[in-house]
Design a protein around this motif. Structure first.
Motif, mmCIF file in Angstrom:
data_model
loop_
_atom_site.group_PDB
_atom_site.id
_atom_site.type_symbol
_atom_site.label_atom_id
_atom_site.label_comp_id
_atom_site.label_asym_id
_atom_site.label_seq_id
_atom_site.Cartn_x
_atom_site.Cartn_y
_atom_site.Cartn_z
ATOM 1 N N PRO A 365 -97.000 -28.569 104.280
ATOM 2 C CA PRO A 365 -96.112 -27.628 104.962
ATOM 3 C C PRO A 365 -96.542 -27.344 106.400
ATOM 4 C CG PRO A 365 -97.610 -26.441 103.528
ATOM 5 C CD PRO A 365 -97.837 -27.899 103.263
ATOM 6 N N SER A 366 -95.577 -27.105 107.257
ATOM 7 C CA SER A 366 -95.841 -26.646 108.615
ATOM 8 C C SER A 366 -95.981 -25.127 108.593
ATOM 9 C CB SER A 366 -94.685 -27.037 109.536
ATOM 10 O OG SER A 366 -93.502 -26.354 109.154
ATOM 11 N N LEU A 367 -96.326 -24.548 109.730
ATOM 12 C CA LEU A 367 -96.388 -23.093 109.814
ATOM 13 C C LEU A 367 -95.023 -22.486 109.541
ATOM 14 C CD1 LEU A 367 -97.924 -20.509 110.418
ATOM 15 C CD2 LEU A 367 -97.484 -20.881 112.862
ATOM 16 N N ASP A 368 -93.973 -23.107 110.055
ATOM 17 C CA ASP A 368 -92.614 -22.615 109.790
ATOM 18 C C ASP A 368 -92.295 -22.649 108.302
ATOM 19 O OD1 ASP A 368 -92.170 -22.116 112.446
ATOM 20 O OD2 ASP A 368 -91.053 -23.976 112.817
ATOM 21 N N ASP A 369 -92.734 -23.726 107.615
ATOM 22 C CA ASP A 369 -92.516 -23.828 106.167
ATOM 23 C C ASP A 369 -93.212 -22.686 105.432
ATOM 24 O OD1 ASP A 369 -91.066 -26.209 106.425
ATOM 25 O OD2 ASP A 369 -92.870 -27.454 106.223
ATOM 26 N N ILE A 370 -94.450 -22.394 105.843
ATOM 27 C CA ILE A 370 -95.239 -21.351 105.184
ATOM 28 C C ILE A 370 -94.615 -19.979 105.415
ATOM 29 C CG2 ILE A 370 -97.467 -20.145 105.255
ATOM 30 C CD1 ILE A 370 -98.715 -22.949 105.825
ATOM 31 N N VAL A 371 -94.208 -19.712 106.649
ATOM 32 C CA VAL A 371 -93.566 -18.424 106.967
ATOM 33 C C VAL A 371 -92.260 -18.281 106.183
ATOM 34 C CG1 VAL A 371 -92.467 -17.093 108.794
ATOM 35 C CG2 VAL A 371 -94.663 -18.219 109.219
ATOM 36 N N ALA A 372 -91.488 -19.369 106.096
ATOM 37 C CA ALA A 372 -90.217 -19.333 105.359
ATOM 38 C C ALA A 372 -90.457 -19.106 103.867
ATOM 39 C CB ALA A 372 -89.445 -20.629 105.585
ATOM 40 N N ALA A 373 -91.482 -19.769 103.319
ATOM 41 C CA ALA A 373 -91.804 -19.603 101.899
ATOM 42 C C ALA A 373 -92.231 -18.166 101.613
ATOM 43 C CB ALA A 373 -92.909 -20.579 101.497
ATOM 44 N N ASP A 374 -93.022 -17.602 102.514
ATOM 45 C CA ASP A 374 -93.465 -16.216 102.374
ATOM 46 C C ASP A 374 -92.262 -15.269 102.348
ATOM 47 O OD1 ASP A 374 -95.981 -14.184 103.032
ATOM 48 O OD2 ASP A 374 -94.132 -13.559 104.016
ATOM 49 N N LYS A 375 -91.354 -15.452 103.292
ATOM 50 C CA LYS A 375 -90.168 -14.599 103.385
ATOM 51 C C LYS A 375 -89.291 -14.757 102.152
ATOM 52 C CE LYS A 375 -86.222 -13.613 106.418
ATOM 53 N NZ LYS A 375 -85.540 -13.994 107.693
ATOM 54 N N TRP A 376 -89.099 -15.993 101.712
ATOM 55 C CA TRP A 376 -88.268 -16.266 100.531
ATOM 56 C C TRP A 376 -88.836 -15.578 99.297
ATOM 57 C CZ3 TRP A 376 -89.583 -18.601 95.920
ATOM 58 C CH2 TRP A 376 -88.514 -18.918 95.057
ATOM 59 N N ALA A 377 -90.154 -15.685 99.107
ATOM 60 C CA ALA A 377 -90.766 -15.127 97.902
ATOM 61 C C ALA A 377 -90.634 -13.609 97.852
ATOM 62 C CB ALA A 377 -92.244 -15.526 97.847
ATOM 63 N N ARG A 378 -90.818 -12.959 98.985
ATOM 64 C CA ARG A 378 -90.682 -11.496 99.028
ATOM 65 C C ARG A 378 -89.260 -11.082 98.644
ATOM 66 N NH1 ARG A 378 -95.209 -9.441 101.754
ATOM 67 N NH2 ARG A 378 -96.399 -11.135 102.712
#
Length: 398
Positions: A365-378
């Protein structure tokens, strides 16, 4: 004298770091401070330590902060918001940045500090749990040190000094067992927030105290240990050690076991991260093994602590899955602290979210992928909770 920037200055890690700086003014000085929303305490810290720059994450609190230190001369640079915290992290001549911000909010400021060439005293485990695929290459690229500042990983790091490459065989992370270590699992159905916040050994923030009660803190530490020390998950074990005297252990290839011991005092790992590779004399209470008495150990109960298995599974899945696990946990714990879900719902929420994400996981994952995954999970946790509330209202109407 080492120049230090401190992120999360008004929290538990931050205040203890400043205790160290106060005790050793000839060793350390503060360049930057950043905190969440505690204006009164941050203002007092600015007055005492006179940083060149400071930031408060809550932008609405900036006017109050400015007013609180209006008489200071010279004035520090004052910033606000996430952008302000990031600017503090990368600012000026600081050699080491202590990352004491709780949760995934510490990821972007830590990356900024690494890119600015700062060594990191890592007290924010989520930085590696969520962001390791991005953070570790940056650490190597910018040739900075990543020094663990929490008790367990500091213990492992200390034990590894002098161990030759390839000498490590197994890591043993010790766990206090949290507030419910002596409770039968059948009694956990109706526990209150107050029950979960009664940690038997440590005085910590609310979120990490709940993580200790679920043992998710130890599951997250397993993931962090994997990234910090390069160990396979099969060779990282958890053991309940109620006395919290042994802070963690390592087993070497010849089955020798090394342990780091001390009273439960977070200043010790913080001081070592700040002073490494030196050892600074302290007048703190010395460990008395006779006074400590018996040291006991037991295997963790996976029925009582299902979060451990969730963490191992997320770590082995890799990619953005640890970020999803971490974000789901943060959101679920926040809901529990607000008394919107029950204690046992924390692990159920996390498991449900991780199950739904598995098909979307990217191996690199890229940083954008990680940030998006974090937001999605919340958001998934919030959506699931809202659905449960709707179902509960329908049932009550019937």
């Amino acid at each position: 004298m080492k120049a230090i920037t401190l992120l999360g200055s008004t929290g538990s890690i931050g205040t203890q770091t400043l205790d160290i700086v106060s005790q050793y003014p000839d060793q350390f000085r503060i360049v930057g401070l950043a905190s969440g929303r505690n204006v009164e305490l941050l203002a007092a810290q600015i007055r005492q330590f006179r940083p060149s720059i400071a930031a408060i994450c809550d932008e609405d609190k900036l006017p109050a902060l400015k007013e609180a230190i209006a008489d200071l001369d010279p004035q520090p640079i004052l910033l606000a918001g996430e952008a302000g915290v990031i600017e503090v992290a990368r600012y000026g001549e600081a050699q080491t940045v202590v990352t004491g911000i709780v949760g995934c909010a510490g990821l972007l400021p830590t990356i900024a500090a690494i890119e600015a060439g700062k060594d990191i005293a890592l007290a924010n485990k989520e930085t590696l749990i969520a962001g390791a695929p991005v953070v570790l290459p940056l650490v190597e690229k910018h040739n900075v040190k990543l020094l663990p500042a929490d008790s367990e990983h500091s213990a492992i790091f200390q034990c590894l000094q002098g161990v030759p490459k390839g000498g490590l065989r197994r890591i043993l992370l010790t766990a206090s067992g949290g507030a419910f270590r002596d409770w039968d699992v059948s009694k956990l159905t109706n526990v209150t927030v107050a029950d979960a916040l009664k940690h038997p050994n440590w005085s910590m923030g609310r979120k990490i105290t709940i993580d200790s009660a679920t043992l998710m803190n130890k599951g997250l530490e397993v993931i962090e240990a994997h990234f910090l020390f390069g160990m396979d998950y099969e060779n990282i074990d958890i053991v309940i050690h109620p006395q919290s005297i042994i802070h963690s252990l390592i087993e070497l290839q010849d089955t020798s076991v090394l342990a780091q011991l001390g009273w439960a005092d977070m200043r010790l790992p913080l001081l070592y991260a700040l002073s490494f590779p030196d050892r600074i004399y302290t007048d703190w209470q010395q460990l008395d093994l006779v006074k400590a008495g018996n040291l006991t150990f037991k295997e963790p109960d996976h029925q009582k602590y299902p979060c451990m298995k969730l963490a191992y599974a997320a770590g082995k899945a890799g990619g953005s899955m640890p970020a999803v696990l971490n974000a789901a946990n943060e959101q679920a714990v926040a809901l529990f602290l607000d008394e919107k879900i029950r204690f046992l719902d924390i692990s159920r929420c996390i498991e449900s979210v991780c199950d739904r994400f598995s098909s979307d996981n990217s191996a690199k994952p890229s940083l954008d992928d990680i940030v998006a995954a974090d937001k999605w999970a919340r958001q998934e946790v919030l959506t699931a909770t809202e659905n449960l509330e709707k179902q509960s209202r329908i049932i009550s109407l019937r």
